[in-house]
Design a protein around this motif. Sequence first.
Motif, PDB file in Angstrom:
ATOM      1  N   ASP A   1      -5.083  30.427  17.419  1.00  0.00           N
ATOM      2  CA  ASP A   1      -4.735  30.994  16.117  1.00  0.00           C
ATOM      3  C   ASP A   1      -3.800  32.171  16.330  1.00  0.00           C
ATOM      4  O   ASP A   1      -4.143  33.114  17.061  1.00  0.00           O
ATOM      5  CB  ASP A   1      -5.978  31.474  15.354  1.00  0.00           C
ATOM      6  CG  ASP A   1      -6.731  30.326  14.708  1.00  0.00           C
ATOM      7  OD1 ASP A   1      -6.073  29.430  14.157  1.00  0.00           O
ATOM      8  OD2 ASP A   1      -7.980  30.322  14.773  1.00  0.00           O
ATOM      9  N   ALA A   2      -2.638  32.126  15.712  1.00  0.00           N
ATOM     10  CA  ALA A   2      -1.693  33.240  15.818  1.00  0.00           C
ATOM     11  C   ALA A   2      -2.265  34.470  15.121  1.00  0.00           C
ATOM     12  O   ALA A   2      -2.993  34.353  14.125  1.00  0.00           O
ATOM     13  CB  ALA A   2      -0.363  32.845  15.190  1.00  0.00           C
ATOM     14  N   LYS A   3      -1.924  35.644  15.628  1.00  0.00           N
ATOM     15  CA  LYS A   3      -2.380  36.893  15.033  1.00  0.00           C
ATOM     16  C   LYS A   3      -1.205  37.634  14.400  1.00  0.00           C
ATOM     17  O   LYS A   3      -0.092  37.607  14.911  1.00  0.00           O
ATOM     18  CB  LYS A   3      -3.066  37.768  16.091  1.00  0.00           C
ATOM     19  CG  LYS A   3      -4.352  37.147  16.623  1.00  0.00           C
ATOM     20  CD  LYS A   3      -5.064  38.065  17.603  1.00  0.00           C
ATOM     21  CE  LYS A   3      -6.358  37.430  18.088  1.00  0.00           C
ATOM     22  NZ  LYS A   3      -7.078  38.319  19.051  1.00  0.00           N
ATOM     23  N   ILE A   4      -1.485  38.274  13.311  1.00  0.00           N
ATOM     24  CA  ILE A   4      -0.451  38.974  12.549  1.00  0.00           C
ATOM     25  C   ILE A   4      -0.021  40.229  13.300  1.00  0.00           C
ATOM     26  O   ILE A   4      -0.842  40.960  13.863  1.00  0.00           O
ATOM     27  CB  ILE A   4      -0.983  39.329  11.149  1.00  0.00           C
ATOM     28  CG1 ILE A   4      -1.334  38.034  10.392  1.00  0.00           C
ATOM     29  CG2 ILE A   4       0.021  40.153  10.364  1.00  0.00           C
ATOM     30  CD1 ILE A   4      -2.086  38.269   9.093  1.00  0.00           C
ATOM     31  N   MET A   5       1.289  40.475  13.286  1.00  0.00           N
ATOM     32  CA  MET A   5       1.867  41.631  13.961  1.00  0.00           C
ATOM     33  C   MET A   5       2.762  42.408  13.004  1.00  0.00           C
ATOM     34  O   MET A   5       3.180  41.863  11.970  1.00  0.00           O
ATOM     35  CB  MET A   5       2.681  41.181  15.176  1.00  0.00           C
ATOM     36  CG  MET A   5       1.883  40.473  16.246  1.00  0.00           C
ATOM     37  SD  MET A   5       2.927  39.879  17.604  1.00  0.00           S
ATOM     38  CE  MET A   5       3.607  41.424  18.203  1.00  0.00           C
ATOM     39  N   PRO A   6       3.053  43.687  13.305  1.00  0.00           N
ATOM     40  CA  PRO A   6       4.008  44.428  12.476  1.00  0.00           C
ATOM     41  C   PRO A   6       5.337  43.701  12.382  1.00  0.00           C
ATOM     42  O   PRO A   6       5.772  43.040  13.327  1.00  0.00           O
ATOM     43  CB  PRO A   6       4.142  45.763  13.227  1.00  0.00           C
ATOM     44  CG  PRO A   6       2.838  45.916  13.934  1.00  0.00           C
ATOM     45  CD  PRO A   6       2.441  44.530  14.346  1.00  0.00           C
ATOM     46  N   LYS A   7       5.978  43.798  11.243  1.00  0.00           N
ATOM     47  CA  LYS A   7       7.261  43.173  10.918  1.00  0.00           C
ATOM     48  C   LYS A   7       7.136  41.684  10.591  1.00  0.00           C
ATOM     49  O   LYS A   7       8.153  41.040  10.334  1.00  0.00           O
ATOM     50  CB  LYS A   7       8.289  43.371  12.040  1.00  0.00           C
ATOM     51  CG  LYS A   7       8.604  44.833  12.343  1.00  0.00           C
ATOM     52  CD  LYS A   7       9.052  45.582  11.102  1.00  0.00           C
ATOM     53  CE  LYS A   7       9.399  47.032  11.414  1.00  0.00           C
ATOM     54  NZ  LYS A   7       9.755  47.790  10.176  1.00  0.00           N
ATOM     55  N   ASP A   8       5.904  41.151  10.605  1.00  0.00           N
ATOM     56  CA  ASP A   8       5.725  39.781  10.128  1.00  0.00           C
ATOM     57  C   ASP A   8       5.896  39.758   8.610  1.00  0.00           C
ATOM     58  O   ASP A   8       5.512  40.704   7.907  1.00  0.00           O
ATOM     59  CB  ASP A   8       4.331  39.258  10.477  1.00  0.00           C
ATOM     60  CG  ASP A   8       4.230  38.787  11.915  1.00  0.00           C
ATOM     61  OD1 ASP A   8       5.296  38.648  12.557  1.00  0.00           O
ATOM     62  OD2 ASP A   8       3.103  38.559  12.388  1.00  0.00           O
ATOM     63  N   LEU A   9       6.459  38.678   8.116  1.00  0.00           N
ATOM     64  CA  LEU A   9       6.575  38.485   6.679  1.00  0.00           C
ATOM     65  C   LEU A   9       5.516  37.481   6.257  1.00  0.00           C
ATOM     66  O   LEU A   9       5.532  36.328   6.685  1.00  0.00           O
ATOM     67  CB  LEU A   9       7.968  37.973   6.310  1.00  0.00           C
ATOM     68  CG  LEU A   9       8.233  37.773   4.813  1.00  0.00           C
ATOM     69  CD1 LEU A   9       8.102  39.102   4.054  1.00  0.00           C
ATOM     70  CD2 LEU A   9       9.603  37.155   4.590  1.00  0.00           C
ATOM     71  N   LEU A  10       4.578  37.939   5.431  1.00  0.00           N
ATOM     72  CA  LEU A  10       3.483  37.089   4.980  1.00  0.00           C
ATOM     73  C   LEU A  10       3.744  36.591   3.566  1.00  0.00           C
ATOM     74  O   LEU A  10       4.193  37.353   2.701  1.00  0.00           O
ATOM     75  CB  LEU A  10       2.159  37.866   5.006  1.00  0.00           C
ATOM     76  CG  LEU A  10       1.773  38.531   6.327  1.00  0.00           C
ATOM     77  CD1 LEU A  10       0.431  39.242   6.165  1.00  0.00           C
ATOM     78  CD2 LEU A  10       1.722  37.526   7.457  1.00  0.00           C
TER      79      LEU A  10
END
Length: 264
Positions: free
Chosen positions: A46-55
């Motif tokens: 499962d990928a994890k959310i990081m800063p600068k990701d666009l959700l």
Amino acid sequence: MKKLFTPIIVCFMVLTIISSCVSTKDVPYMKNADIVDLTPSRGLYDAKIMPKDLLTITVSTLNADASAPFNGGSTSIAAQGNSNTASAQGYLVDNNGDIEFPLVGKIHVEGLTKTLCQEAIRERIAPYLAKTERPLVTVRMSSYRVTVLGEVGRPGVIPVSSEKMSILEALAQAGDLTIYGVRNNVMLIRENQVGQKSIHRLNLNDANIINSPYYYLQQNDVIYVEPNKVKAKNSDVGTSTTMIFSVVGLVSSLATLVISVLRK
């Protein structure tokens, strides 16, 4: 004249052999696949959310008006049933790992999987909804992409719609490695959540790559496939070949002219 053209023929044959001589011993992927222990690779990624990701986030409820404030006030009724399908809203994760969500304010999402992020948002919006409302929160990482460069068929940026991509899948999307690509020393450049870059070397000839923590790619990973020594030499040969044949041609022309003059 035969003696004159013999060196030319020899030079041509040598250049041809050099340009076509490519070792095949390191071409196959995962040569030890039948004996490697793949137990460490068990488990879903499962990928994890990081800063600068666009959700991309949507909130859906049975009552269209209840979820409207969480979707920028834009809602539409689904074709079947009474459930509400909201318009997707984009949220950029800031450097602190937060998003600014309507009504509830900041929500820390860095390091969360998509499922955990959906649960966190659901908990934060619950106080604003009636107890009978059971909101459906959908989160997608719309900015997930990786870059593949070097000795591949189609280098470029690859969007990852499934939010999960292995290094083998990325290379396949890029047209696979060319015959000149170094398979036992593929470079992976990765940036973590605080912007620190790291470089990792991967051996595609070894099936243990499946057990590697770098087998699955993170968003914004960069893969670089180096050219092998044959390709490097060929590039030098290609650059100098024209000059060599020009010189040989000039010498042979002068020799022919001299011979013709002497015969007269």
